[in-house]
Design a protein around this motif. Sequence first.
Motif, short mmCIF file in Angstrom:
data_model
loop_
_atom_site.label_atom_id
_atom_site.label_comp_id
_atom_site.label_asym_id
_atom_site.label_seq_id
_atom_site.Cartn_x
_atom_site.Cartn_y
_atom_site.Cartn_z
N GLY A 268 2.72 -15.18 -2.23
CA GLY A 268 1.83 -15.84 -3.17
C GLY A 268 0.41 -15.29 -3.23
N LYS A 269 0.09 -14.33 -2.37
CA LYS A 269 -1.26 -13.76 -2.33
C LYS A 269 -1.28 -12.35 -2.91
CE LYS A 269 -2.83 -16.43 1.68
NZ LYS A 269 -3.42 -16.36 3.04
N TRP A 270 -2.31 -12.09 -3.68
CA TRP A 270 -2.43 -10.76 -4.28
C TRP A 270 -2.77 -9.73 -3.21
CZ3 TRP A 270 -6.96 -7.64 -5.71
CH2 TRP A 270 -6.62 -6.54 -6.51
N VAL A 271 -2.09 -8.59 -3.26
CA VAL A 271 -2.29 -7.52 -2.27
C VAL A 271 -3.10 -6.37 -2.84
CG1 VAL A 271 -1.13 -5.84 -0.78
CG2 VAL A 271 -0.14 -8.13 -1.12
N GLY A 272 -2.75 -5.94 -4.05
CA GLY A 272 -3.46 -4.82 -4.67
C GLY A 272 -2.58 -4.08 -5.65
N TYR A 273 -3.07 -2.91 -6.07
CA TYR A 273 -2.36 -2.08 -7.05
C TYR A 273 -1.79 -0.85 -6.35
CZ TYR A 273 -5.55 -4.67 -10.15
OH TYR A 273 -6.26 -5.65 -10.79
N VAL A 274 -0.56 -0.49 -6.73
CA VAL A 274 0.09 0.69 -6.16
C VAL A 274 0.79 1.46 -7.26
CG1 VAL A 274 1.93 1.50 -4.62
CG2 VAL A 274 0.40 -0.30 -3.86
N ASN A 275 0.69 2.77 -7.17
CA ASN A 275 1.42 3.63 -8.11
C ASN A 275 2.91 3.32 -8.03
OD1 ASN A 275 2.81 6.00 -9.21
ND2 ASN A 275 0.79 6.97 -9.21
N LYS A 276 3.52 3.13 -9.17
CA LYS A 276 4.93 2.72 -9.20
C LYS A 276 5.85 3.76 -8.58
CE LYS A 276 7.02 4.24 -13.54
NZ LYS A 276 7.79 3.78 -14.70
N ASN A 277 5.39 5.01 -8.44
CA ASN A 277 6.21 6.06 -7.85
C ASN A 277 6.49 5.81 -6.37
OD1 ASN A 277 6.34 7.44 -10.28
ND2 ASN A 277 4.58 8.74 -9.81
#
Length: 282
Positions: A268-277
């Motif tokens: 339920g907590k936001w972690v961050g953004y990651v390249n989908k690759n």
Amino acid sequence: MAGVGALNQTAHAATMGTSIPDLSEWQGALTATEVQNLKKTVPFVILRVQYGSDYKDKDFAANVALCEKYGLEYGVYSFSQYSSTSDAKIEAKDLYTRAPNADFYVNDYEDQTVSSGTTNSATAAWYSELRSKAPHKRILFYSYQSFANEYAATAMTKYDGYWLAAYQSAEPTVAHVLWQYTDSYYASALNQNVDASKKHGKNKSWFLSSRAISFNKTVTVKKAGYTIWRSLAWTKTNGTTKTGTTYTAKYYYNHFNRSTYYSLYQNGKWVGYVNKNAMTVE
């Protein structure tokens, strides 16, 4: 003598500035050299596509071709002249048709031209029509504050942001994402003075990348060592990916660097953004 001068000459790299020029046929057709120099000195440009639907900016097609060839990111605007709700829809549709690859779109409404129905309804219809064509790109409303308040105060709230025109030294306090602060910014890449704006409260990625696109899928890390970003402007991080870790990708963003990034959540907590690759979808 020329040889000696060349040996003693110091090379100066172009410096990236914060001012964003908006350009039309009034500045003349761009050259390849000018576009390459703009890419080095401005975050992006905003190009006029049309004056109403009937008049197409005579230099837009050539200018945008050069921008795309040399990788200069650009938004586009229509100097709107719609007279009704139906007319507004036509102008919005024509803007998209003439500039389908733009990073974002702008309704430049500063002339009161609506003669049938209300300006608010027509301005809202312009947005809705463009949104149906470009569901994930930013759509901005441009005008002077007094004009916007009088004619489009309700409709402009539908837009992703307000591009405020106010030629003054102190930045206005009204909510906005772009501030057009001058009509006499010296663009060294063009060797002339032009209209220019500055971003407010939003980074470059916000303008040039997609809006959040709903996804809501379980994803698992397949490649370790990818940076987990806390900002799509690459200013903050939250560690790196570890193989086998599972997340919920609630949204994804098509970034202007041509990669896609998942917005990851865990418990339920936001972690961050990651390249989908780095991920595999379960």
